[in-house]
Design a protein around this motif. Structure first.
Motif, PDB file in Angstrom:
ATOM      1  N   ARG A  33      45.697  45.054   9.735  1.00  0.00           N
ATOM      2  CA  ARG A  33      44.327  44.748   8.812  1.00  0.00           C
ATOM      3  C   ARG A  33      43.494  45.368   9.592  1.00  0.00           C
ATOM      4  O   ARG A  33      43.083  45.161  10.896  1.00  0.00           O
ATOM      5  CB  ARG A  33      43.890  43.285   8.745  1.00  0.00           C
ATOM      6  N   PRO A  34      42.623  46.605   9.090  1.00  0.00           N
ATOM      7  CA  PRO A  34      41.696  47.462   9.640  1.00  0.00           C
ATOM      8  C   PRO A  34      40.578  46.459  10.187  1.00  0.00           C
ATOM      9  O   PRO A  34      40.160  46.898  11.613  1.00  0.00           O
ATOM     10  CB  PRO A  34      41.094  48.370   8.860  1.00  0.00           C
ATOM     11  N   GLU A  35      40.116  45.510   9.557  1.00  0.00           N
ATOM     12  CA  GLU A  35      38.931  44.736  10.123  1.00  0.00           C
ATOM     13  C   GLU A  35      39.495  44.081  11.185  1.00  0.00           C
ATOM     14  O   GLU A  35      38.610  43.760  12.271  1.00  0.00           O
ATOM     15  CB  GLU A  35      38.487  43.770   9.086  1.00  0.00           C
ATOM     16  N   ALA A  36      40.696  43.486  11.350  1.00  0.00           N
ATOM     17  CA  ALA A  36      41.129  42.910  12.623  1.00  0.00           C
ATOM     18  C   ALA A  36      41.128  43.826  14.038  1.00  0.00           C
ATOM     19  O   ALA A  36      40.813  43.381  14.848  1.00  0.00           O
ATOM     20  CB  ALA A  36      42.463  41.994  12.405  1.00  0.00           C
ATOM     21  N   ALA A  37      41.646  44.958  13.729  1.00  0.00           N
ATOM     22  CA  ALA A  37      41.489  46.131  14.748  1.00  0.00           C
ATOM     23  C   ALA A  37      40.352  46.250  15.153  1.00  0.00           C
ATOM     24  O   ALA A  37      40.290  46.610  16.501  1.00  0.00           O
ATOM     25  CB  ALA A  37      42.320  47.223  14.057  1.00  0.00           C
ATOM     26  N   GLU A  38      39.301  46.597  14.155  1.00  0.00           N
ATOM     27  CA  GLU A  38      37.954  46.716  14.673  1.00  0.00           C
ATOM     28  C   GLU A  38      37.437  45.643  15.757  1.00  0.00           C
ATOM     29  O   GLU A  38      36.606  45.724  16.359  1.00  0.00           O
ATOM     30  CB  GLU A  38      37.138  46.796  13.367  1.00  0.00           C
ATOM     31  N   ILE A  39      37.676  44.483  15.367  1.00  0.00           N
ATOM     32  CA  ILE A  39      37.257  43.237  16.267  1.00  0.00           C
ATOM     33  C   ILE A  39      37.854  43.550  17.719  1.00  0.00           C
ATOM     34  O   ILE A  39      36.955  43.395  18.346  1.00  0.00           O
ATOM     35  CB  ILE A  39      37.819  41.989  15.850  1.00  0.00           C
ATOM     36  N   VAL A  40      39.094  43.892  17.987  1.00  0.00           N
ATOM     37  CA  VAL A  40      39.520  44.165  19.123  1.00  0.00           C
ATOM     38  C   VAL A  40      38.876  45.395  19.690  1.00  0.00           C
ATOM     39  O   VAL A  40      38.506  45.308  20.982  1.00  0.00           O
ATOM     40  CB  VAL A  40      41.213  44.461  19.036  1.00  0.00           C
ATOM     41  N   LEU A  56      38.926  53.517  29.883  1.00  0.00           N
ATOM     42  CA  LEU A  56      39.440  54.794  29.950  1.00  0.00           C
ATOM     43  C   LEU A  56      40.264  55.040  28.847  1.00  0.00           C
ATOM     44  O   LEU A  56      40.222  56.299  28.479  1.00  0.00           O
ATOM     45  CB  LEU A  56      40.063  54.864  31.402  1.00  0.00           C
ATOM     46  N   ALA A  57      41.109  54.204  28.471  1.00  0.00           N
ATOM     47  CA  ALA A  57      41.919  54.596  27.166  1.00  0.00           C
ATOM     48  C   ALA A  57      42.252  53.293  26.481  1.00  0.00           C
ATOM     49  O   ALA A  57      42.350  52.102  27.212  1.00  0.00           O
ATOM     50  CB  ALA A  57      43.113  55.202  27.320  1.00  0.00           C
ATOM     51  N   TRP A  58      42.760  53.194  25.203  1.00  0.00           N
ATOM     52  CA  TRP A  58      43.429  52.060  24.549  1.00  0.00           C
ATOM     53  C   TRP A  58      44.059  52.304  23.171  1.00  0.00           C
ATOM     54  O   TRP A  58      43.643  53.340  22.805  1.00  0.00           O
ATOM     55  CB  TRP A  58      42.099  50.999  24.323  1.00  0.00           C
ATOM     56  N   VAL A  59      44.814  51.505  23.089  1.00  0.00           N
ATOM     57  CA  VAL A  59      45.553  51.566  21.587  1.00  0.00           C
ATOM     58  C   VAL A  59      45.734  50.011  20.985  1.00  0.00           C
ATOM     59  O   VAL A  59      46.120  49.125  21.865  1.00  0.00           O
ATOM     60  CB  VAL A  59      46.858  52.214  21.708  1.00  0.00           C
ATOM     61  N   VAL A  60      45.313  49.941  19.811  1.00  0.00           N
ATOM     62  CA  VAL A  60      45.502  48.768  19.160  1.00  0.00           C
ATOM     63  C   VAL A  60      46.706  48.927  18.253  1.00  0.00           C
ATOM     64  O   VAL A  60      46.693  49.702  17.344  1.00  0.00           O
ATOM     65  CB  VAL A  60      44.479  48.307  18.329  1.00  0.00           C
ATOM     66  N   MET A  61      47.686  48.299  18.597  1.00  0.00           N
ATOM     67  CA  MET A  61      49.139  48.421  17.862  1.00  0.00           C
ATOM     68  C   MET A  61      49.291  47.203  16.503  1.00  0.00           C
ATOM     69  O   MET A  61      48.266  46.362  16.936  1.00  0.00           O
ATOM     70  CB  MET A  61      50.298  48.495  18.732  1.00  0.00           C
ATOM     71  N   PRO A  62      49.980  47.203  15.724  1.00  0.00           N
ATOM     72  CA  PRO A  62      50.077  46.008  14.907  1.00  0.00           C
ATOM     73  C   PRO A  62      50.115  44.551  15.440  1.00  0.00           C
ATOM     74  O   PRO A  62      49.597  43.835  14.955  1.00  0.00           O
ATOM     75  CB  PRO A  62      51.238  46.411  13.947  1.00  0.00           C
ATOM     76  N   SER A  95      39.992  35.380   9.723  1.00  0.00           N
ATOM     77  CA  SER A  95      40.945  34.738   8.668  1.00  0.00           C
ATOM     78  C   SER A  95      40.850  33.326   8.330  1.00  0.00           C
ATOM     79  O   SER A  95      41.334  32.963   7.923  1.00  0.00           O
ATOM     80  CB  SER A  95      42.244  34.902   9.467  1.00  0.00           C
ATOM     81  N   ARG A  96      39.620  32.835   8.664  1.00  0.00           N
ATOM     82  CA  ARG A  96      39.162  31.420   8.354  1.00  0.00           C
ATOM     83  C   ARG A  96      40.540  30.594   8.610  1.00  0.00           C
ATOM     84  O   ARG A  96      41.022  29.672   7.777  1.00  0.00           O
ATOM     85  CB  ARG A  96      39.086  31.543   6.965  1.00  0.00           C
ATOM     86  N   ARG A  97      40.669  30.658   9.935  1.00  0.00           N
ATOM     87  CA  ARG A  97      41.996  29.795  10.538  1.00  0.00           C
ATOM     88  C   ARG A  97      41.668  29.256  11.816  1.00  0.00           C
ATOM     89  O   ARG A  97      40.653  29.934  12.308  1.00  0.00           O
ATOM     90  CB  ARG A  97      43.188  30.403  10.304  1.00  0.00           C
ATOM     91  N   GLN A  98      42.598  28.488  12.439  1.00  0.00           N
ATOM     92  CA  GLN A  98      42.430  28.277  13.775  1.00  0.00           C
ATOM     93  C   GLN A  98      43.781  28.312  14.467  1.00  0.00           C
ATOM     94  O   GLN A  98      44.816  28.251  13.459  1.00  0.00           O
ATOM     95  CB  GLN A  98      41.890  26.802  14.035  1.00  0.00           C
ATOM     96  N   GLY A  99      43.786  28.527  15.647  1.00  0.00           N
ATOM     97  CA  GLY A  99      45.217  28.835  16.216  1.00  0.00           C
ATOM     98  C   GLY A  99      45.220  29.865  17.263  1.00  0.00           C
ATOM     99  O   GLY A  99      44.318  30.521  17.471  1.00  0.00           O
ATOM    100  N   LYS A 100      46.407  30.146  17.756  1.00  0.00           N
ATOM    101  CA  LYS A 100      46.637  31.002  18.850  1.00  0.00           C
ATOM    102  C   LYS A 100      46.678  32.330  18.223  1.00  0.00           C
ATOM    103  O   LYS A 100      47.407  32.490  17.232  1.00  0.00           O
ATOM    104  CB  LYS A 100      47.681  30.832  19.798  1.00  0.00           C
ATOM    105  N   VAL A 101      46.376  33.267  19.031  1.00  0.00           N
ATOM    106  CA  VAL A 101      46.243  34.725  18.577  1.00  0.00           C
ATOM    107  C   VAL A 101      47.069  35.265  19.462  1.00  0.00           C
ATOM    108  O   VAL A 101      48.117  36.145  19.202  1.00  0.00           O
ATOM    109  CB  VAL A 101      44.788  35.585  18.220  1.00  0.00           C
ATOM    110  N   TRP A 102      47.033  35.265  20.607  1.00  0.00           N
ATOM    111  CA  TRP A 102      47.711  36.048  21.960  1.00  0.00           C
ATOM    112  C   TRP A 102      48.591  35.036  22.505  1.00  0.00           C
ATOM    113  O   TRP A 102      48.372  33.776  22.713  1.00  0.00           O
ATOM    114  CB  TRP A 102      46.433  36.372  22.958  1.00  0.00           C
TER     115      TRP A 102
END
Length: 149
Positions: A33-40, A56-62, A95-102
């Motif tokens: 979801r682009p809006e989720a990637a934008e948050i990161v 210095l660099a980053w990538v947000v993979m799925p 996402s209007r939820r609670q829980g672990k993401v990482w």
């Protein structure tokens, strides 16, 4: 591997350049979801503005991120904890939820030479190519590097 075991032998050095990798719990594909990637991406920027890091660099993979930065904070663990906590709160709110993401813990690698710096920057932004998501560096929207590669 438990988070405590990952910390064995880990030392934080302000001014050191690190590549940090962390995965989503259960390999959930949060960042399709682009809006989720934008948050990161926004969290990377906030960490820089708060002077904890210099990105210095980053990538947000799925389902994971790679983030290369110079540590400005006294503790790598603090940066990881703050990044993961802030991004998880925002992602759960979205996402209007609670829980672990990482997943617990993170993988880090300290870079020791300028040669390693560019090699790792290429690795970070080249992730989408290896995953078959794009053909060229610079085409994938959720990858960025301070230097032209």
């Amino acid at each position: 591997m438990s988070s405590n075991r990952l910390r064995i032998g880990r030392h934080s050095i302000a001014g050191q350049i690190y590549v940090m990798t962390t995965r989503c719990t259960g390999q959930a594909r949060w960042f399709e979801r682009p809006e989720a990637a934008e948050i990161v991406v926004d969290q990377f920027r906030k960490m820089d503005r708060s002077r904890c890091t210099l990105t210095l660099a980053w990538v947000v993979m799925p389902d994971h991120i790679h983030w290369m930065f110079e540590l400005r904070s006294p503790s790598l663990a603090y940066v990881a904890r703050r990044f993961k906590s802030s991004s998880a709160l925002a992602l759960n709110r979205l996402s209007r939820r609670q829980g672990k993401v990482w997943q617990p813990g993170f993988f880090d690698h300290a870079l020791r030479t300028d040669e390693a710096l560019l090699r790792h920057a290429r690795y970070v932004v080249g992730n989408p190519i290896r995953a078959g998501m794009t053909d060229h560096i610079g085409e994938y929207k959720y990858a960025w590097c301070r230097w032209p590669l």
